[in-house]
Write an enzyme that holds these catalytic residues in place. Structure first.
Site, PDB file in Angstrom:
ATOM      1  N   CYS A   1      -1.660   9.407   3.351  1.00  0.00           N
ATOM      2  CA  CYS A   1      -1.702   8.943   1.958  1.00  0.00           C
ATOM      3  C   CYS A   1      -3.005   9.394   1.320  1.00  0.00           C
ATOM      4  O   CYS A   1      -3.094   9.571   0.116  1.00  0.00           O
ATOM      5  CB  CYS A   1      -1.566   7.431   1.906  1.00  0.00           C
TER       6      CYS A   1
ATOM      7  N   GLU B   1       0.875  -1.182   0.000  1.00  0.00           N
ATOM      8  CA  GLU B   1       0.000   0.000   0.000  1.00  0.00           C
ATOM      9  C   GLU B   1       0.908   1.226   0.000  1.00  0.00           C
ATOM     10  O   GLU B   1       1.704   1.410   0.910  1.00  0.00           O
ATOM     11  CB  GLU B   1      -0.948  -0.031   1.194  1.00  0.00           C
TER      12      GLU B   1
HETATM   13  P1  NAP Z   1       8.893   4.851   3.409  1.00  0.00           P
HETATM   14  O1  NAP Z   1      10.023   5.755   3.435  1.00  0.00           O
HETATM   15  O2  NAP Z   1       8.628   4.059   2.188  1.00  0.00           O
HETATM   16  O3  NAP Z   1       9.077   3.861   4.652  1.00  0.00           O
HETATM   17  C1  NAP Z   1       8.128   2.873   4.968  1.00  0.00           C
HETATM   18  C2  NAP Z   1       8.812   1.735   5.692  1.00  0.00           C
HETATM   19  O4  NAP Z   1       9.718   1.106   4.775  1.00  0.00           O
HETATM   20  C3  NAP Z   1       9.656   2.193   6.880  1.00  0.00           C
HETATM   21  O5  NAP Z   1       9.545   1.244   7.901  1.00  0.00           O
HETATM   22  C4  NAP Z   1      11.059   2.212   6.295  1.00  0.00           C
HETATM   23  O6  NAP Z   1      12.081   2.039   7.247  1.00  0.00           O
HETATM   24  C5  NAP Z   1      10.988   1.002   5.387  1.00  0.00           C
HETATM   25  N1  NAP Z   1      12.025   0.942   4.356  1.00  0.00           N
HETATM   26  C6  NAP Z   1      12.813   1.931   3.882  1.00  0.00           C
HETATM   27  N2  NAP Z   1      13.654   1.443   2.939  1.00  0.00           N
HETATM   28  C7  NAP Z   1      13.387   0.126   2.824  1.00  0.00           C
HETATM   29  C8  NAP Z   1      13.911  -0.924   2.017  1.00  0.00           C
HETATM   30  N3  NAP Z   1      14.878  -0.735   1.123  1.00  0.00           N
HETATM   31  N4  NAP Z   1      13.397  -2.164   2.168  1.00  0.00           N
HETATM   32  C9  NAP Z   1      12.418  -2.393   3.054  1.00  0.00           C
HETATM   33  N5  NAP Z   1      11.886  -1.442   3.852  1.00  0.00           N
HETATM   34  C10 NAP Z   1      12.367  -0.204   3.729  1.00  0.00           C
HETATM   35  O7  NAP Z   1       7.525   5.613   3.747  1.00  0.00           O
HETATM   36  P2  NAP Z   1       7.228   6.578   4.958  1.00  0.00           P
HETATM   37  O8  NAP Z   1       7.910   7.879   4.740  1.00  0.00           O
HETATM   38  O9  NAP Z   1       7.436   5.869   6.257  1.00  0.00           O
HETATM   39  O10 NAP Z   1       5.657   6.769   4.827  1.00  0.00           O
HETATM   40  C11 NAP Z   1       5.065   7.690   3.971  1.00  0.00           C
HETATM   41  C12 NAP Z   1       4.591   7.018   2.707  1.00  0.00           C
HETATM   42  O11 NAP Z   1       3.676   5.988   3.041  1.00  0.00           O
HETATM   43  C13 NAP Z   1       3.813   7.953   1.801  1.00  0.00           C
HETATM   44  O12 NAP Z   1       4.168   7.721   0.474  1.00  0.00           O
HETATM   45  C14 NAP Z   1       2.365   7.570   2.057  1.00  0.00           C
HETATM   46  O13 NAP Z   1       1.491   7.878   1.006  1.00  0.00           O
HETATM   47  C15 NAP Z   1       2.491   6.104   2.256  1.00  0.00           C
HETATM   48  N6  NAP Z   1       1.350   5.563   2.997  1.00  0.00           N
HETATM   49  C16 NAP Z   1       0.446   4.814   2.307  1.00  0.00           C
HETATM   50  C17 NAP Z   1      -0.657   4.312   2.951  1.00  0.00           C
HETATM   51  C18 NAP Z   1      -1.679   3.498   2.213  1.00  0.00           C
HETATM   52  O14 NAP Z   1      -2.503   2.866   2.860  1.00  0.00           O
HETATM   53  N7  NAP Z   1      -1.653   3.487   0.907  1.00  0.00           N
HETATM   54  C19 NAP Z   1      -0.844   4.580   4.306  1.00  0.00           C
HETATM   55  C20 NAP Z   1       0.118   5.347   4.985  1.00  0.00           C
HETATM   56  C21 NAP Z   1       1.210   5.833   4.312  1.00  0.00           C
HETATM   57  P3  NAP Z   1      12.857   3.326   7.848  1.00  0.00           P
HETATM   58  O15 NAP Z   1      11.840   4.101   8.587  1.00  0.00           O
HETATM   59  O16 NAP Z   1      13.890   2.709   8.712  1.00  0.00           O
HETATM   60  O17 NAP Z   1      13.419   4.066   6.674  1.00  0.00           O
END
Ligand code: NAP
Length: 523
Positions: free
Chosen positions: A328, A294
Site C-alpha cells: 500500500c 486501512e
Molecule cells: P481486498 O481484496 O480488499 O481483500 C482484503 C480482505 O477483504 C481479504 O481477506 C478478502 O477476502 C476480504 N474481502 C473481500 N470481499 C469482502 C467483503 N465483501 N466483505 C468483507 N471482506 C471481504 O484487498 P487485497 O487484495 O487482499 O489487498 C490489497 C489491498 O490492500 C490494496 O488496496 C492495498 O493498498 C491495501 N493495503 C492497505 C494497507 C494499509 O495499511 N493501508 C496495508 C496493506 C494492504 P478474500 O481474500 O477471500 O477475497
C-alpha cells in the site's frame, strides 16, 4: 534492561533486526527453511472455532505464484453457518477473556513473539512460497509481526493504568479502558503475517475476542499464525480462525448484530463496502459498530532540483518494485522537477534494469511474481493503458513460464491526471511525472484521492518545511524511501481514501479497541 518492582520485567522495546542476506549463513538458514516448507506442502488446514477443528467443501487452494502448478496447501472455506458459530464462540469466550488481566493478556503476545522468533526463517520461507516475497521482504514481514506482538504487549500495560484524571474532594475518580466485545479481523494477502498478527493481537490484548478472516491467497501463512497462538496457550475462542471467501461470508460477519467492531485492511472498494454495511443497524444490535479501515494508496516520491539524485533514483526503484509494487506504501508515482527530469528518468531506468526477476525462492531474486492470475491480468491491462498515456522507458512485458512474472515497468511523461497516475495498480508499474517547480510537484503529489505515504528528496530546508505542512499523507518521509515503516517508530495509517488513519504500531492504536469507563465513588 529495565526493572520495575512488581511489574513484568521487560527489556525496552526495540525493533526485531532484519536478517542480512548478504551473509551466506542467513541464505543457508533460509534455504534450509525452504526445504522444511517443501516437505510440508500440500497439507490441509481446518477452521478453528472455539478450539474445535471444522472442515467444509469446497476448500481454498493456495497456489505458489512463482509456480502456479504447485499447491502450497488447502484450507477449509467457511460457510455462513460456520461463520455464525465463530461469532457465537467469540461472544462466549469474551465473557471470561474480558476479565483476564492486561498483564496476563500481554504475556500471550510475548510468548507468541518468542515462538515466532524461534521459527522466523520457517515463517519467512512460507511467505516466499505462498506470497512470492523474496528473502528480505519475507524476513521483514516476520520481523514486523514480532514487533507488533512485542509493542502491543507493552502498550496494553501502559493503557491499563487508565486515563489521567484530576482528584475531586469527597470522591474517588478513575477512568479505565475496557474492551469492546467481539471483533472481526479481515486482512489482506500482501503482509500475510505482519498485518494479520498486528490487527488480531491488538484487538485481543485489549481484552476483545475475534473472528480472524485471513485473505484467501495466503491462508497457509495465516494457519501458521493460528498454530503459534495456540502454542502460546491462548484460551479457546479468543481467536477463531475463519478462512473463507470474503465475497461469501464477508457481508454476513460485518453485518452481524453481535459484532462490535471490524478491523479491516485491504482495498478501497471492500473497505467502503464494510463502512457502509457496518453503519446499518441490524435487528438486535445495541451499539454503533466501530470500524478501522486501512485501504489503498497511490504514493508519490517528489524529487527536487536540489537533491541527491542517485539516492533518489535508488529509493524510487526500491519503493516502486520492492515486493513487485504490491505494498500500500509502494511508490507508484515519481514527480520530478523539470531541471533534473531527464537525468532522473535515465537514472531510474538504469537502476530498474539492474533488478533481477525470478522465482521468489532464488536467493538473488529482487523482483518475484505478482500474487495471482487476477492481479497478473489486471496489471497487464494497466500497462496497456500506460502505453497510451506515457512513454515506456523500461519493462512493459511479462516473463514467460509458470509464474505470474511482470517486468518492472516505468512510464515517463505521464500527465498528473492520467489513469496510471491516479488509480492504485498494485503491481510493478511506475509513472514518472514532470513538474514545473517544487510547488507544482507538491500540488501534483496531493492530486489523488488517496493519502497514505509520500517522500521528498530535497536539500532545501525551506522546501522541506513547506512539504511537512502541505504534503497531505499519513506517513511522510524525507530523503529516504516511502516504504518500510517500523512498528513503534513510524506509526502507520493513511488519510483520505487511504483509510481511517488508525496508526498501526503507534501508541494510540489500542484505544481503537477499547472504550473508556469513568468511575466515581462518593466517599
Ligand atoms: P481486498 O481484496 O480488499 O481483500 C482484503 C480482505 O477483504 C481479504 O481477506 C478478502 O477476502 C476480504 N474481502 C473481500 N470481499 C469482502 C467483503 N465483501 N466483505 C468483507 N471482506 C471481504 O484487498 P487485497 O487484495 O487482499 O489487498 C490489497 C489491498 O490492500 C490494496 O488496496 C492495498 O493498498 C491495501 N493495503 C492497505 C494497507 C494499509 O495499511 N493501508 C496495508 C496493506 C494492504 P478474500 O481474500 O477471500 O477475497
Amino acid at each position: 534492561m529495565k526493572f520495575h518492582g512488581g511489574e513484568i520485567m521487560l527489556p525496552e522495546y526495540k525493533n526485531e533486526p532484519c536478517s542480512d542476506f548478504s551473509k551466506q549463513e542467513n541464505v543457508t538458514l533460509m534455504l534450509e527453511a525452504l526445504k522444511l516448507v517443501d516437505s510440508r506442502k500440500g497439507a490441509h488446514y481446518p477452521l478453528i472455532i472455539g478450539g474445535e477443528r471444522y472442515n467444509s467443501e469446497p476448500v481454498i487452494k493456495s497456489i505458489n505464484p512463482s509456480n502456479y502448478d504447485e499447491v502450497i496447501g488447502t484450507a477449509a472455506s467457511a460457510t455462513v453457518e460456520q461463520a455464525e458459530k465463530a461469532i457465537q464462540c467469540a461472544a462466549k469466550a469474551f465473557e471470561s477473556w474480558k476479565n483476564v488481566s492486561a498483564r496476563e493478556r500481554a504475556g500471550y503476545l510475548f510468548k507468541a513473539a518468542a515462538i515466532l522468533r524461534r521459527r522466523k526463517f520457517e515463517l519467512s520461507a512460507w511467505m516466499v512460497e505462498e506470497a512470492g516475497k523474496n528473502f528480505s521482504e519475507a524476513d521483514a514481514d516476520t520481523s514486523e509481526a514480532i514487533d507488533f506482538l512485542e509493542y502491543y504487549g507493552r502498550q496494553i500495560l501502559d493503557l491499563d493504568k487508565g486515563m489521567k484524571v484530576y482528584p475531586y474532594p469527597g470522591e474517588t475518580n478513575e477512568c479505565i479502558y475496557i474492551p469492546l466485545g467481539v471483533g472481526v479481523v479481515i486482512a489482506p494477502w500482501n503482509f500475510p503475517l505482519a498485518i494479520l498478527t498486528g490487527m488480531a493481537s491488538a484487538a485481543i490484548v485489549s481484552g476483545n475476542t475475534v473472528v480472524m478472516k485471513p485473505a484467501s491467497n495466503t491462508v497457509v501463512v495465516a494457519a501458521k499464525l493460528m498454530e503459534i497462538l495456540e502454542e502460546a496457550g491462548l484460551p479457546d475462542g479468543v481467536v477463531n480462525f475463519l478462512p473463507g471467501s470474503g465475497g461469501l461470508i464477508g457481508d454476513y460477519i460485518v453485518k452481524h448484530p453481535m459484532v462490535r467492531f471490524i478491523n479491516f485492511t485491504g482495498s478501497k472498494g471492500v473497505g467502503l463496502r464494510i463502512s457502509k454495511l457496518a453503519g446499518e443497524v441490524s435487528p438486535g444490535q445495541k451499539w454503533i459498530k466501530k470500524v478501522v479501515l486501512e485501504m489503498g494508496g497511490k504514493d508519490t516520491i517528489i524529487v527536487d532540483n536540489e537533491a541527491d539524485l542517485q539516492a533518489a533514483a535508488d529509493s524510487i526503484a526500491v519503493s516502486a518494485f520492492g515486493f513487485q509494487g504490491q505494498k500500500c506504501s509502494a511508490c507508484s508515482r515519481a514527480v520530478i522537477v523539470e531541471d533534473v527530469y531527464d537525468k532522473m528518468v535515465d537514472m531510474i531506468k538504469e537502476r530498474t534494469e539492474k533488478l533481477k526477476m525470478g522465482a521468489a525462492r532464488e536467493p538473488e531474486t529482487n523482483v518475484g511474481p505478482v500474487i495471482d492470475k487476477a492481479a497478473y491480468m489486471k496489471i497487464q491491462k494497466y500497462i496497456e493503458t500506460g502505453k497510451k498515456e506515457g512513454r515506456l522507458i523500461t519493462g512493459g512485458g511479462i516473463q514467460p513460464g509458470k509464474g505470474y512474472f511482470i517486468q518492472p515497468t516505468v512510464f515517463a511523461d505521464v500527465e498528473p491526471d492520467a489513469v496510471i497516475a491516479q488509480e492504485e495498480i498494485f503491481g510493478p508499474v511506475l509513472a514518472v511525472i514532470k513538474a514545473r517547480d517544487f510547488d507544482d510537484a507538491l500540488r501534483i503529489a496531493n492530486n489523488t484521492e488517496y493519502g497514505l505515504t509520500g517522500a521528498v528528496y530535497s536539500k532545501n530546508r525551506t522546501r522541506i518545511e513547506k512539504a511537512k505542512r502541505e504534503f497531505h499523507v499519513g506517513n511522510l518521509y524525507f530523503n529516504r524511501k516511502c516504504t518500510g515503516a517500523l512498528v513503534g517508530v513510524q506509526p502507520f495509517g493513511g488519510f483520505n481514501m487511504s483509510g481511517t488513519d488508525s496508526k498501526a504500531g503507534g501508541a494510540d492504536y489500542l484505544l481503537l479497541f477499547t472504550q473508556a469507563k469513568s468511575i466515581t465513588e462518593r466517599l
